[in-house]
Scaffold this active site. Structure first.
Site, short mmCIF file in Angstrom:
data_model
loop_
_atom_site.label_atom_id
_atom_site.label_comp_id
_atom_site.label_asym_id
_atom_site.label_seq_id
_atom_site.Cartn_x
_atom_site.Cartn_y
_atom_site.Cartn_z
CB CYS A 107 -0.88 -0.02 1.24
SG CYS A 107 -1.89 -1.50 1.39
CB ALA A 108 3.57 1.72 -2.33
CB ALA A 109 0.34 5.84 -3.45
N PRO A 110 1.68 7.72 -1.12
CG PRO A 110 2.13 9.85 -0.25
CD PRO A 110 1.37 8.58 0.03
N GLY A 111 4.38 7.07 -1.45
CA GLY A 111 5.71 6.52 -1.73
C GLY A 111 6.81 6.88 -0.75
CG ASN A 112 6.46 9.97 2.20
OD1 ASN A 112 7.22 10.74 1.62
ND2 ASN A 112 5.22 10.30 2.51
CE LYS A 113 5.10 4.43 6.60
NZ LYS A 113 4.09 5.36 6.04
CG ASP A 131 -1.85 3.15 -3.38
OD1 ASP A 131 -1.33 3.17 -2.25
OD2 ASP A 131 -3.01 3.58 -3.58
CB CYS A 242 -0.57 6.96 10.92
SG CYS A 242 -1.77 7.04 9.59
N1 SAM Z 1 2.92 3.83 2.61
C1 SAM Z 1 2.49 5.13 2.10
C2 SAM Z 1 3.61 6.13 2.33
O1 SAM Z 1 4.40 5.97 3.28
O2 SAM Z 1 3.76 7.10 1.57
C3 SAM Z 1 1.17 5.56 2.72
C4 SAM Z 1 0.08 4.52 2.51
S1 SAM Z 1 -1.53 5.01 2.98
C5 SAM Z 1 -1.50 4.85 4.71
C6 SAM Z 1 -2.50 3.64 2.48
C7 SAM Z 1 -2.59 3.43 0.98
O3 SAM Z 1 -3.19 2.16 0.75
C8 SAM Z 1 -3.45 4.43 0.23
O4 SAM Z 1 -2.67 5.07 -0.74
C9 SAM Z 1 -4.53 3.56 -0.46
O5 SAM Z 1 -4.85 4.00 -1.76
C10 SAM Z 1 -3.85 2.21 -0.49
N2 SAM Z 1 -4.73 1.03 -0.60
C11 SAM Z 1 -5.92 0.81 -0.02
N3 SAM Z 1 -6.38 -0.41 -0.33
C12 SAM Z 1 -5.45 -1.01 -1.13
C13 SAM Z 1 -5.33 -2.27 -1.77
N4 SAM Z 1 -6.28 -3.19 -1.66
N5 SAM Z 1 -4.22 -2.53 -2.50
C14 SAM Z 1 -3.24 -1.59 -2.61
N6 SAM Z 1 -3.30 -0.38 -2.03
C15 SAM Z 1 -4.39 -0.08 -1.29
#
Ligand code: SAM
Length: 323
Positions: A107-113, A131, A242
């Protein structure tokens, strides 16, 4: 409230993007600009303007006075430093993916991790960054376009086939799924929202009670972790939120341990051992040992967002490593 006031005083955290710049070079660069490197004060709010220090727990993190604004700074604009909350830098460190590894950020976006993980892997190996949200995935592409061996994938991680040959060597998975966000500082006003909810018969804008919302989120979080466990070589799976709610944290871990006996929690030694705030024993079978393997942060006390990190390891992998 006092909590919100404290939260506003959170220092400015800057992660050095080691893929582009060493920590030493970043330090030199700030010193040349007139910043003074000091030892981190016990209370980070005592850092003065134009002072900075190296974080005690994360060696790639520099800390500045809360009023420091880097948004137009050349090191930020060029991606050499990333303005990322300290706690959200925990998962990539806990992942411990070595150079050349194959990893998934589910669940990568916006990609910080993703960008952090890639920097820690010295931009070798391979990371698939999934994502569901295409707009957010565009941000990830922007942030990581020079970060090398990252493949952004638009789609649900839950629909990927763990048996697909391309994932045959994936050993490390980072899971940072959607959560209530109750630990995010700018949303500490959820304390106020909770009051509003009461006035609205306890329901949010979607007509859900907080209890229903947390149940839906934790069911989803559990399914993401269990899917990750199906990757044949998965040996280290980091799950973070978070959120400050045990429902999304210790309770999720408890459910996973109960249903997936082939995995266990990584020992405290490999999960930020110097970070003192651990999980809440009362929320995980009253077990101090299990709680000790988990990491928590509390905004008002740790001066970061409220955050939770856990790490599952495959039992066979753990025992073959120690052999
Ligand atoms: N890890 C990211 C970062 O550090 O920048 C922040 C991730 S954010 C907490 C959760 C993300 O999970 C959202 O971008 C959302 O679109 C994505 N998401 C939700 N359900 C998903 C799924 N089934 N498969 C992939 N991504 C999913």
């Amino acid at each position: 409230s006092q909590k919100v006031k404290d939260a506003v005083l959170i220092p400015r955290y800057a992660r050095v993007n080691e893929h582009k710049l060493t920590v030493q070079k970043a330090i030199k660069s700030f010193q040349n600009e007139g910043y003074t490197l000091v030892d981190c004060p016990e209370d980070l709010r005592e850092l003065k303007l134009k002072e900075f220090c190296i974080d005690r727990h994360l060696r790639d993190m520099l800390i500045f006075h809360q009023k420091t604004d880097f948004h137009a700074h050349p090191l930020y604009v060029s991606g050499n430093i990333i303005l990322q909350d300290k706690a959200s830098c925990f998962p990539a460190h806990v992942c411990q993916a070595p150079q050349g590894a194959h990893a998934i950020d589910a669940c990568a976006a916006p990609g910080n991790k993703t960008s952090h993980l890639s920097a820690l892997m010295k931009n070798t190996g391979k990371i698939w960054a999934f994502d569901l949200d295409s707009r957010r995935l565009e941000l990830l592409k922007k942030l990581t376009n020079k970060a090398g061996y990252i493949s952004p994938v638009h789609g649900s991680f839950l629909e990927t086939n763990p048996e697909d040959a391309q994932f045959a060597n994936v050993e490390y998975l980072l899971l940072d799924p959607s959560c209530s966000g109750s630990g995010i500082i700018s949303r500490l006003d959820h304390l106020v929202d909770d009051e509003d909810e009461k006035e609205n018969n306890g329901k949010d804008a979607n007509g859900q009670t907080q209890e229903e919302r947390l149940k839906n989120l934790s069911d989803f979080q559990i399914s993401i972790i269990q899917h990750a466990m199906k990757f044949p070589k998965a040996k280290r799976i980091v799950y973070s939120t978070c959120s400050i709610h045990p429902d999304e944290n210790e309770h999720v871990v408890k459910a996973i341990l109960k249903n997936n006996p082939e995995f266990e929690l990584a020992e405290r030694d490999s999960v930020l051992p110097t970070w003192e705030r651990r999980g809440i024993p009362a929320e995980i079978n009253g077990s101090k040992d299990l709680a000790d393997r988990l990491v928590r942060t509390i905004p008002a006390e740790d001066l970061t967002n409220g955050f939770f990190v856990s790490c599952f390891v495959r039992k066979s992998a753990a025992s073959s490593e120690s052999n």
